[in-house]
Design an enzyme around this catalytic site. Structure first.
Site, mmCIF file in Angstrom:
data_model
loop_
_atom_site.group_PDB
_atom_site.id
_atom_site.type_symbol
_atom_site.label_atom_id
_atom_site.label_comp_id
_atom_site.label_asym_id
_atom_site.label_seq_id
_atom_site.Cartn_x
_atom_site.Cartn_y
_atom_site.Cartn_z
ATOM 1 N N HIS B 85 0.776 -1.317 -0.139
ATOM 2 C CA HIS B 85 -0.085 0.101 -0.101
ATOM 3 C C HIS B 85 0.737 1.346 0.078
ATOM 4 C CE1 HIS B 85 0.237 -0.268 4.477
ATOM 5 N NE2 HIS B 85 -0.055 1.241 4.263
ATOM 6 N N ASP B 221 0.874 -7.781 2.117
ATOM 7 C CA ASP B 221 1.147 -6.202 1.864
ATOM 8 C C ASP B 221 2.694 -5.856 1.665
ATOM 9 O OD1 ASP B 221 0.669 -3.608 1.561
ATOM 10 O OD2 ASP B 221 -0.511 -3.350 3.337
ATOM 11 N N SER B 665 4.051 2.212 8.440
ATOM 12 C CA SER B 665 3.557 1.169 7.420
ATOM 13 C C SER B 665 5.065 0.845 6.393
ATOM 14 C CB SER B 665 2.732 1.613 6.258
ATOM 15 O OG SER B 665 1.391 1.673 6.830
ATOM 16 N N PHE B 681 2.377 -3.917 8.779
ATOM 17 C CA PHE B 681 1.629 -3.268 7.766
ATOM 18 C C PHE B 681 0.249 -2.704 8.245
ATOM 19 C CE2 PHE B 681 -1.637 -6.142 6.288
ATOM 20 C CZ PHE B 681 -1.406 -7.236 6.757
ATOM 21 N N ASP B 682 -0.512 -3.064 9.656
ATOM 22 C CA ASP B 682 -1.538 -2.576 10.070
ATOM 23 C C ASP B 682 -1.465 -2.801 11.551
ATOM 24 O OD1 ASP B 682 -3.846 -1.574 9.696
ATOM 25 O OD2 ASP B 682 -4.882 -3.030 8.517
#
Lengths: 729, 729
Positions: B85, B221, B665, B681-682
């Site tokens: 992302h 990701d 991120s 990533f999250d």
């Protein structure tokens, strides 16, 4: 009255020591429990396993059957606990468009306010189980063809039932292990059952179809009935003068509940499992029957839901049927998925090949069993030949209760004309006449020709599309259908026919319908009611199929006991028979699941917190205001004895490894001291296929926690007097 | 170049022993890590904590910043790993309607095939961090008013940055603890960044918005870039002749991954946290700002989605913006829910009252701090006075990149006219001129007046509805709006105006837009482009607001350091400063969660099985065929070194207790030996509000497992050559 039961089958007893029983599989016959003593002790059971084989002792004497559900006595005054979803019929029976008990729930503030569950509601208490294998299977001429063999078994069954019922009990002669064993079961039959309390839908069916067969679960799936008898203490039909039944045994409620790791028992009446089916049978189920069932249930649900939206009266009338259809649909879908994903068919094939190899490995076994598997397969193949047509015929009757009742009236009249009760078809013997009348009466609340018309349109549509070699001739002639007819033409003919059917019938009229039960077959036919005409047009095929079923049943009586004997001998170990709606004991552990969906696990308990989280105020997730307020009071510091200090909240539902299936609904969950700690009400979706092949790792049952029951009754539903009745003993 | 950093703030060091650090809270400054040695050893860390304070050593020297995301060098040839992302812009930049890299992914089969990330793409490597507190805050006349105080701090900042950048680095002077401390940070700025590999959307964004911020998660990701420099080894803008950058440090990839309970580090550039805000600030955020943001994001998303459905070109142009909006929306909703449900406001109020009591309890403290809280509250109240209007003005610029660029051109021209670079507004100083041009160039791929028109209609509609005392006068006059105008009339006026705006503009033309950057303010105005006219009409209010912001910033410079000093002194313990997009180190444990939703728990890892379960073949759950085939091969017995024997499958994502936020991120996840074991990533939804108040029990970060990365690259995406580059060292 027999109290201790005969020991289990010798063939099994011999093998019991050979292989340890794995996991928690087993819907055990009560008399098998003493042989599981070692395993129970290992689980921390400190009681006497023999207690479970005493049907008239504690706790077994408190367990009752409601027909489709299990229940239990929980007070000395005949109070009965079962599931909310087992009370749908009673709630529906007492509902009106202005007073929808299905939505609002019901609390009788006093005995006077307890409402009848309706005609035909029953509570059965099993009082004896007697091995009648020899009498049922001995001395049968081996040269009899299958059709005549059926008659022998059928006649023997009727004779035994009649003799048993002379005592005033309701009796059945039931095959176990596919007829390797037969037991005669006698039950006390209480005929006056009343609705005492059911929570509102926002508790009793919280989560609805979305959560059905799912975890995490927050359903308060309980309701309470009371058994009544005549003022002389004898069994009696409903009467205002009846008094509460005083059972010899009732369960003690343990308000402290259970904790993870505890041993729990579920005692009840599991309906059917198919763990001992042949490969060919499971194959048909997997590849044809279940896919068809899923499709047809979905179609019927869509029709009933659309209909319910047009009219609140129709909605109430269709509610119970819709809930059942939805429940079965999820069940069948889950089973189908489990069968496919679990590779059950492949494993079944392997085990059947292993059985064949076991038989082939020994000349004695060959002599005894070599013909069995091929012969069973041939029976199965024969029954599949016209399955599309036969299923279409069945669909017509299930689609339309009015058609089914017209047909029942005809069949009853035909059988009544026979002099000797033993010559009558079993379901039309004198012992069932009152039941048939009651079922006609009870149907009154749900009967509506608009529903029959909508579903018949669907069912006749199926029949219209049957291939040329499998037509239902009587239907074709009556409706004006021909094989290969263009669909629009068929639809038009069906619509015109249904218009005539519905506009011309008097079947929705209670008096007319009941009057059919007193007529001769000729008189029934002479009413010329269009539903009677349709029933008579379908009857020839019905009779033909019935003969075929009897031939098949005779073949099964010849082959299946030998199949089971081979299967059990080759498998070894103590084995529970497939469920057959007789009283069974299962046990397991309160336990979450370390691997649920990928990346998640299940904890053993849900709590009130989850209700707050799921509550949307709409549809299936609409907790009552009073409940939300009670939760707020609790969060604000109000104390309750029903909170679990370790969990820090009131437990709602819990998981266990207990092995149950449909029919166990409403079964009490007992702790190691036989005390009531909750109600079994569901299993989890991914293990529904356990009915075919037990999944030792994943199987979980879902129970309503007794603490949630008591908390709701005390703090939410204004049913504290029922709590007192249970706890003040 | 400084390598070892000065020790942490004396006030903190003094207090470090008083209170143990709880849980895993803390986005630590690298130089704070040695003081956490005891806690790290307790967690089983065997390395030297001091290594984390050496920014040019291993592993810190390998960590880089991409502007909004973190990344890391993972090969000696400048290969960079980050999130998928974080590559949306680069994928979009290289996409065309016929070659949609956002959907299909991208693999450069050789260096020649590596595509530019576009103008303005940067890789920053932090090379030094220097305490400049005294130089920034010393010797300020206490009688200065807030506006002039701002100018002093602003001028000092510019002077220090200019001096620092003389070395060729990119520099910033950044306040920590609300200006209690200032650090000068120097970064190497690599200007040629290229796309090497990104998986297709069915891996890189598997689960999409549905799974965003959720567990269980199965998103792959990741993406890979490469840094390039001139053939002479010096920093250079994109050129075909550039060569891969050879970093001094790169992370070693550990293909064995981690297991539950392992200590992990995440090193990166967390953007902003608000854990040290005042009650009044959190109150505005909770009650006004976030509710407004959620609403406006939802509205903009709806507009962009509708627009994208009409035209594939528009869809690609809007993709990156839409993904960001969706991501922020979920984040802001989660934060808002967390703030409300977690009762953050109430707890913030309590802690501020405790702080006030702590100050009041001691005459010395009173003297030092008594005025601070009331004065901060007054500043906050002042900024809320015209917040509706000010937010509406901001919305106009964010709605329309073309308007924003027209305004930027005007502002740049005004500032350029000033002789002394130090007199210019910071963002229009000479050091940023290239950046502004690059941003204009990069925007070309996403610019479309149809998008601006649709979102301006929405933003002008907001302004049209402002109350009479908070109007944007310039807009009213230009569009022909009056306060209280009937909505249909306003809509009509807006439509007519937007038609003129869009039909008359040349702003979508690249040459025209770039030419504005070389014009004087008078020349910009003379173009009479309708977007320029609009920008000039809005500029007076913009200037007025800017002055107000400077006054507020001056007030903050006066008050906030004292507030933070009081807060830290009253709280005690070693405390990490709020995130401010500077390099931080956080650590925690690979760990599931014993209580997730009621009745469920989370396991620490997901696996390929979950992809099979979630895959529907549609929308956000459409795994590539090649991946499903690779999973089938694995199930069929194919071996892979990337399966975890304990789990029995290839791990996909995992959870840890690490404390991260936006900006992290793409951060590498490191094991206790500093080896690369995945990518953060999250975070999980229920802990987003940790940005305001850390939740020690529930906070979990989500990481892509290195084994999933390597398995996909080897078995699915044809990127084995990148695996070899990482592992063959």
């Amino acid at each position: 009255m027999k109290t201790r039961l005969p020991m289990i089958l010798p063939v099994l007893a011999l093998l019991a020591a050979e292989r340890p029983v794995a996991g928690d599989e087993g819907m055990w016959m009560p008399q098998q429990i003493p042989d599981l003593a070692a395993k129970l002790r290992e689980r921390g059971f400190e009681g006497d396993p023999a207690a479970f084989s005493d049907l008239t002792g504690q706790p077994m004497g408190a367990i009752v059957f409601l027909g489709g559900c299990t229940a239990s006595f929980v007070s000395p005054e005949g109070l009965i606990a079962t599931n909310h979803h087992c009370a749908t019929g009673a709630l529906q029976y007492n509902s009106t468009p202005r007073r929808n008990l299905l939505v609002d729930g019901f609390v009788a503030k006093s005995r006077d306010g307890e409402e009848s569950n309706g005609p035909g509601a029953r509570v059965y208490v099993t009082v004896s189980v007697k091995d009648v294998t020899e009498a049922m299977t001995g001395r049968i001429d081996t040269k009899l063809d299958d059709r005549r063999r059926f008659d022998v078994v059928d006649r023997r069954t009727k004779e035994k039932v009649a003799a048993c019922e002379a005592s005033g009990h309701r009796c059945a002669v039931t095959p176990f292990f596919g007829g390797l064993k037969y037991f005669e079961i006698a039950q006390l039959e209480i005929q006056d059952v009343r609705l005492v309390y059911a929570p509102p839908v926002g508790i009793g069916n919280f989560g609805g179809e979305t959560d059905n067969w799912r975890w995490p679960r927050h359903t308060g799936d309980w309701s309470f009935f009371r058994a009544y008898v005549g003022s002389d203490g004898r069994l009696a039909a409903f009467s205002k003068d009846n008094v509460p039944y005083r059972p010899a045994h009732w369960l003690r409620v343990q308000p402290a509940g259970v904790k993870e790791g505890d041993l729990v028992f579920v005692v009840g009446y599991p309906g059917r499992t198919q763990r001992h089916q042949t490969y060919a049978e499971v194959k048909e189920t997997t590849e044809w029957m279940f896919p068809r069932i899923v499709r047809t249930y979905q179609e019927q649900i869509a029709i009933l839901e659309a209909l319910g939206k047009t009219d609140e009266e129709l909605q109430i009338k269709a509610a119970s049927r819709l809930r059942n259809l939805n429940n079965y649909l999820t069940n069948r879908k889950g089973m189908l998925e489990g069968l496919l994903e679990g590779g059950v068919l492949g494993r079944k094939k392997e085990s059947q090949e292993a059985l064949a190899a076991w038989i082939a490995a020994d000349p004695e076994r060959q002599k005894e069993y070599a013909d069995v598997l091929p012969a069973l397969d041939a029976l199965q193949a024969e029954s599949e030949r016209t399955r599309e047509r036969d299923a279409a015929l069945t669909s017509l009757f299930t689609a339309s209760p009015l058609l089914d009742q017209a047909h029942t009236a005809h069949l009853l009249a035909v059988e009544k004309a026979k002099k000797n009760d033993l010559d009558r078809e079993a379901e039309y013997q004198q012992r069932n006449w009152v039941r048939i009348r009651e079922s006609f009466e009870r149907a009154q609340r749900t009967v509506d020709p608009r529903i029959d018309r909508a579903l018949l349109k669907w069912a006749v549509g199926y029949a219209a599309a049957l291939p040329a070699e499998q037509r239902i001739g009587g239907l074709d002639r009556l409706v004006g259908l021909t094989p290969g007819m263009a669909e629009p033409d068929a639809d038009k003919a069906i619509e015109q026919y249904l218009e005539r059917l519905v506009s011309g019938t008097k079947m929705a009229d209670r008096e007319f319908r009941l009057s059919l039960l007193d007529k001769t077959a000729a008189e029934v036919a002479a009413t010329k009611d269009p539903f009677v005409d349709l029933a008579l047009a379908l009857d020839p095929l019905h009779q033909q199929n019935r003969e075929a079923q009897k031939r098949k049943a005779g073949g099964m009586a010849r082959l299946r006991p030998r199949y089971m004997k081979a299967l059990l001998a080759s498998a070894g170990g103590l084995v529970a028979p497939d469920a057959n709606a007789t009283l069974r004991v299962t046990f397991g552990t309160v336990k979450g699941k370390a691997q649920a969906a990928d990346g998640t696990a299940w904890t053993a308990f849900t709590t009130l917190k989850g209700i707050e989280q799921k509550h949307t105020g709409e549809g299936e997730f609409d907790a009552p205001d009073r409940q939300l307020e009670a939760i707020r009071e609790l969060r604000g510091g109000k104390t309750t004895p029903y909170a679990d200090p370790a969990i820090g909240d009131v437990p709602v539902d819990f998981l266990s490894t207990v092995d149950i299936t449909g029919g166990n609904s409403g079964s009490p969950t007992l702790n190691g001291r036989g005390e009531f700690v909750g109600l079994a009400f569901d299993g989890t979706y991914d293990t529904i296929a356990s009915d075919f092949l037990f999944d030792d790792v994943n199987t979980r049952s879902i129970h309503a926690d007794v603490r949630y029951m008591l908390w709701v009754m005390t703090e939410v539903d204004g049913a504290a007097h029922i709590v007192h009745e249970m706890l003040d003993r």
